[in-house]
Design an enzyme around this catalytic site. Structure first.
Site, PDB file in Angstrom:
ATOM      1  N   ALA A 149     -26.587  59.299 -82.786  1.00 48.00           N
ATOM      2  CA  ALA A 149     -26.035  57.978 -83.497  1.00 48.00           C
ATOM      3  C   ALA A 149     -24.889  57.517 -82.523  1.00 48.00           C
ATOM      4  CB  ALA A 149     -25.481  58.317 -84.759  1.00 48.00           C
ATOM      5  N   LYS A 157     -35.895  63.316 -80.233  1.00 42.30           N
ATOM      6  CA  LYS A 157     -34.332  63.377 -79.537  1.00 42.30           C
ATOM      7  C   LYS A 157     -34.441  64.295 -78.258  1.00 42.30           C
ATOM      8  CE  LYS A 157     -32.343  62.191 -83.806  1.00 42.30           C
ATOM      9  NZ  LYS A 157     -31.567  62.619 -84.807  1.00 42.30           N
ATOM     10  N   GLY A 187     -26.214  58.265 -89.762  1.00 39.51           N
ATOM     11  CA  GLY A 187     -25.490  57.394 -90.633  1.00 39.51           C
ATOM     12  C   GLY A 187     -25.504  55.956 -90.111  1.00 39.51           C
TER      13      GLY A 187
HETATM   14  N1  LIG Z   1     -29.929  54.694 -90.744  1.00 36.92           N
HETATM   15  C1  LIG Z   1     -29.458  55.692 -89.618  1.00 36.92           C
HETATM   16  O1  LIG Z   1     -28.476  56.414 -90.269  1.00 36.92           O
HETATM   17  C2  LIG Z   1     -30.044  55.653 -88.234  1.00 36.92           C
HETATM   18  C3  LIG Z   1     -29.277  56.759 -87.494  1.00 36.92           C
HETATM   19  C4  LIG Z   1     -29.760  56.627 -86.269  1.00 36.92           C
HETATM   20  C5  LIG Z   1     -30.808  55.811 -85.736  1.00 36.92           C
HETATM   21  N2  LIG Z   1     -31.428  54.970 -86.707  1.00 36.92           N
HETATM   22  C6  LIG Z   1     -32.424  54.077 -86.172  1.00 36.92           C
HETATM   23  O2  LIG Z   1     -32.014  52.704 -86.376  1.00 36.92           O
HETATM   24  C7  LIG Z   1     -33.199  52.065 -86.484  1.00 36.92           C
HETATM   25  C8  LIG Z   1     -32.930  51.053 -87.861  1.00 36.92           C
HETATM   26  O3  LIG Z   1     -32.645  52.033 -88.855  1.00 36.92           O
HETATM   27  P1  LIG Z   1     -32.506  51.495 -90.326  1.00 36.92           P
HETATM   28  O4  LIG Z   1     -31.886  52.534 -91.020  1.00 36.92           O
HETATM   29  O5  LIG Z   1     -31.458  50.229 -90.454  1.00 36.92           O
HETATM   30  O6  LIG Z   1     -33.929  51.012 -90.932  1.00 36.92           O
HETATM   31  P2  LIG Z   1     -34.259  50.018 -91.886  1.00 36.92           P
HETATM   32  O7  LIG Z   1     -33.125  49.843 -93.084  1.00 36.92           O
HETATM   33  O8  LIG Z   1     -35.581  50.467 -92.658  1.00 36.92           O
HETATM   34  O9  LIG Z   1     -34.312  48.591 -91.313  1.00 36.92           O
HETATM   35  C9  LIG Z   1     -35.407  48.096 -90.407  1.00 36.92           C
HETATM   36  C10 LIG Z   1     -35.521  46.669 -90.087  1.00 36.92           C
HETATM   37  O10 LIG Z   1     -36.546  46.477 -89.086  1.00 36.92           O
HETATM   38  C11 LIG Z   1     -37.221  45.362 -89.590  1.00 36.92           C
HETATM   39  N3  LIG Z   1     -38.743  45.368 -89.062  1.00 36.92           N
HETATM   40  C12 LIG Z   1     -39.482  46.345 -89.367  1.00 36.92           C
HETATM   41  N4  LIG Z   1     -40.552  46.157 -88.538  1.00 36.92           N
HETATM   42  C13 LIG Z   1     -40.172  44.963 -87.964  1.00 36.92           C
HETATM   43  C14 LIG Z   1     -41.180  44.525 -86.710  1.00 36.92           C
HETATM   44  N5  LIG Z   1     -42.224  44.728 -86.443  1.00 36.92           N
HETATM   45  N6  LIG Z   1     -40.268  43.010 -86.472  1.00 36.92           N
HETATM   46  C15 LIG Z   1     -39.438  42.819 -86.838  1.00 36.92           C
HETATM   47  N7  LIG Z   1     -38.299  43.435 -87.791  1.00 36.92           N
HETATM   48  C16 LIG Z   1     -39.026  44.530 -88.049  1.00 36.92           C
HETATM   49  C17 LIG Z   1     -37.303  45.320 -91.138  1.00 36.92           C
HETATM   50  O11 LIG Z   1     -37.685  44.194 -91.790  1.00 36.92           O
HETATM   51  P3  LIG Z   1     -38.725  44.281 -92.890  1.00 36.92           P
HETATM   52  O12 LIG Z   1     -38.125  44.071 -94.248  1.00 36.92           O
HETATM   53  O13 LIG Z   1     -39.499  42.895 -92.287  1.00 36.92           O
HETATM   54  O14 LIG Z   1     -39.632  45.525 -92.701  1.00 36.92           O
HETATM   55  C18 LIG Z   1     -35.841  45.697 -91.412  1.00 36.92           C
HETATM   56  O15 LIG Z   1     -34.905  44.610 -91.620  1.00 36.92           O
HETATM   57  C19 LIG Z   1     -34.507  52.858 -86.788  1.00 36.92           C
HETATM   58  O16 LIG Z   1     -35.017  52.814 -85.374  1.00 36.92           O
HETATM   59  C20 LIG Z   1     -33.837  54.327 -86.995  1.00 36.92           C
HETATM   60  O17 LIG Z   1     -34.488  55.382 -86.539  1.00 36.92           O
HETATM   61  C21 LIG Z   1     -30.841  54.716 -87.850  1.00 36.92           C
END
Ligand SMILES: NC(=O)c1ccc[n+]([C@@H]2O[C@H](COP(=O)([O-])OP(=O)(O)OC[C@H]3O[C@@H](n4cnc5c(N)ncnc54)[C@H](OP(=O)(O)O)[C@@H]3O)[C@@H](O)[C@H]2O)c1
Length: 385
Positions: free
Chosen positions: A172, A244, A364
């Site tokens: 992260a 990772k 997070g």
């Molecule tokens: N959350 C964490 O703690 C964390 C930590 C490290 C890394 N990450 C990485 O960060 C990224 C985002 O995580 P998140 O937790 O924010 O996920 P999330 O809450 O599920 O949000 C994903 C977003 O992407 C959009 N999306 C999905 N498919 C799409 C597409 N084909 N074109 C355009 N928009 C699209 C979704 O919109 P819709 O509503 O249209 O589906 C939503 O707005 C992921 O790759 C995750 O692995 C997250």
């Protein structure tokens, strides 16, 4: 509109916007995905915009915000009300239309920020690169597809002298990928990377090893704290840790594929194929398996889900990659891990048996959004005004 006096006393019409654009380096951000990470990032960018103009002479304008169905576009940059505006004014779009819009408005210094977890969206990276965008991504997928895609992406970036940063793919907000990249590029021989890469599995085994508690109780607590994916088998199967590890291995220019990582799947075989609700309804079914694993530990050992990269790392094809549950000494750095922290030990030739250690919150949305912000700033510092 105001008037500015030129040296020969001719009055030149000007405006605040014009002066702003001359004073500050303009950066135009296209944010794709506004879920947990993307939403926080946009709020952070908007909150810091004026301060960055004053302190760094950089104007970070969020000109487009999109999810999978709609986009909100404003060439001057969105403001705090972007959520309500997107609901009211969001329009359906395609990627070529979005790129064409950037060109039509003469936007330069463009960065596309991928905050989705979408495997299909990464196929759009190439058209964005061809259109002159740099890339920042919290989405791991592009770095874990086959080597052919991985290398092609980098060739195209190099050809156009554009950047692609993804510090948040592993650890992260921790400064891990940058550290490894710098060590490698400076000729330091990295001999092993080892650690606990998953915040959710860190929490689960830190508690399970320290307390006389049933496995399902710890897992329930991890779910309640939001540490796991909605189906915790996505954490327990080990694939995310393996991705990772693969990303780190590739930073060392090692030629390796996902299926070369030996992954210990922690889900007992009979529970792997169950529908999510059936699995969640019967979490105590996991207890017997993990109780027997805990019973095998010596009294001065604890369980940790450990990722290891070693082998002959000087040979492009020499990587060995393992992701597995291990009993480690309680008094080791891995054994002393607390809470949901991640830890990365980087062993190098110069540092010998004392590794460089990077430890802290490795997951997070808040810290991830800050990490993505950091990548955007790094690229912004590099581009010319
Ligand atoms: N959350 C964490 O703690 C964390 C930590 C490290 C890394 N990450 C990485 O960060 C990224 C985002 O995580 P998140 O937790 O924010 O996920 P999330 O809450 O599920 O949000 C994903 C977003 O992407 C959009 N999306 C999905 N498919 C799409 C597409 N084909 N074109 C355009 N928009 C699209 C979704 O919109 P819709 O509503 O249209 O589906 C939503 O707005 C992921 O790759 C995750 O692995 C997250």
């Amino acid at each position: 509109m105001s008037l500015v006096k030129a040296p020969d006393n001719i009055l030149i019409p000007t405006s605040k916007i014009d002066l702003d654009k001359i004073r500050n380096k303009q950066i135009h951000l296209f944010i794709i995905g506004h879920g947990q990470v993307g939403g926080l990032l946009i709020d952070q960018l908007i909150a810091e915009r004026e301060k960055l103009k004053r302190r760094r002479r950089i104007d970070l304008a969020v000109v487009a915000v999109a999810n999978s169905s709609t986009v909100l576009f404003d060439k001057d940059g969105l403001d705090k009300d972007w959520r309500s505006r997107k609901q009211e004014q969001g329009e359906s779009y395609t990627i070529p239309q979005l790129i064409e819009r950037a060109h039509r408005h003469g936007l330069y210094n463009t960065i596309m920020v991928d905050n989705t977890a979408s495997p299909s969206f990464v196929l759009n990276y190439l058209p964005f690169i061809e259109a002159g965008f740099s890339l920042v991504s919290s989405n791991k997928v592009a770095n874990t597809l086959g080597m052919e895609f991985y290398e092609n992406l980098r060739e195209r970036l190099a050809k156009r002298q554009q950047d692609y940063l993804y510090e948040t793919n592993v650890g992260a907000g921790l400064p891990l990928i940058d550290t490894i990249k710098l060590l490698h590029l400076s000729g330091e021989n990295i001999t092993q990377i080892r650690g606990v890469f998953s915040g959710s599995l860190s929490y689960i085994f830190n508690r399970f090893s320290a307390e006389q508690i049933a496995f399902h109780k710890v897992l329930e607590a991890a779910i309640a704290k939001g540490y796991t994916e909605p189906d915790p088998r996505e954490d327990l199967c080990g694939n995310d840790v393996a991705r990772k590890l693969l990303i780190l291995a590739r930073e060392l220019a090692l030629h390796c594929e996902f299926d070369e990582v030996a992954v210990e799947n922690l889900i007992p075989e009979p529970l792997r194929g169950l529908p999510t609700t059936a699995f969640l309804d019967d979490l105590p079914a996991l207890d017997a398996h993990f109780e027997s694993v805990r019973a095998c530990c010596d009294k001065d050992e604890v369980l940790r889900y450990v990722a290891t990269l070693d082998g002959d790392l000087a040979d492009d094809f020499g990587a060995q990659m393992f992701v597995r549950l291990e009993a480690v000494p309680k008094n080791s750095m891995l054994g002393q891990l607390q809470g949901s922290d991640s830890i990365f030990e980087i062993y190098t030739e110069s540092y010998g048996s004392n590794p460089i250690v990077i430890q802290g919150a490795g997951a997070g949305p808040q810290v991830t959004a800050r990490g993505v912000f950091g990548d955007i700033l790094r690229i912004s510092e590099r581009v010319s005004a």
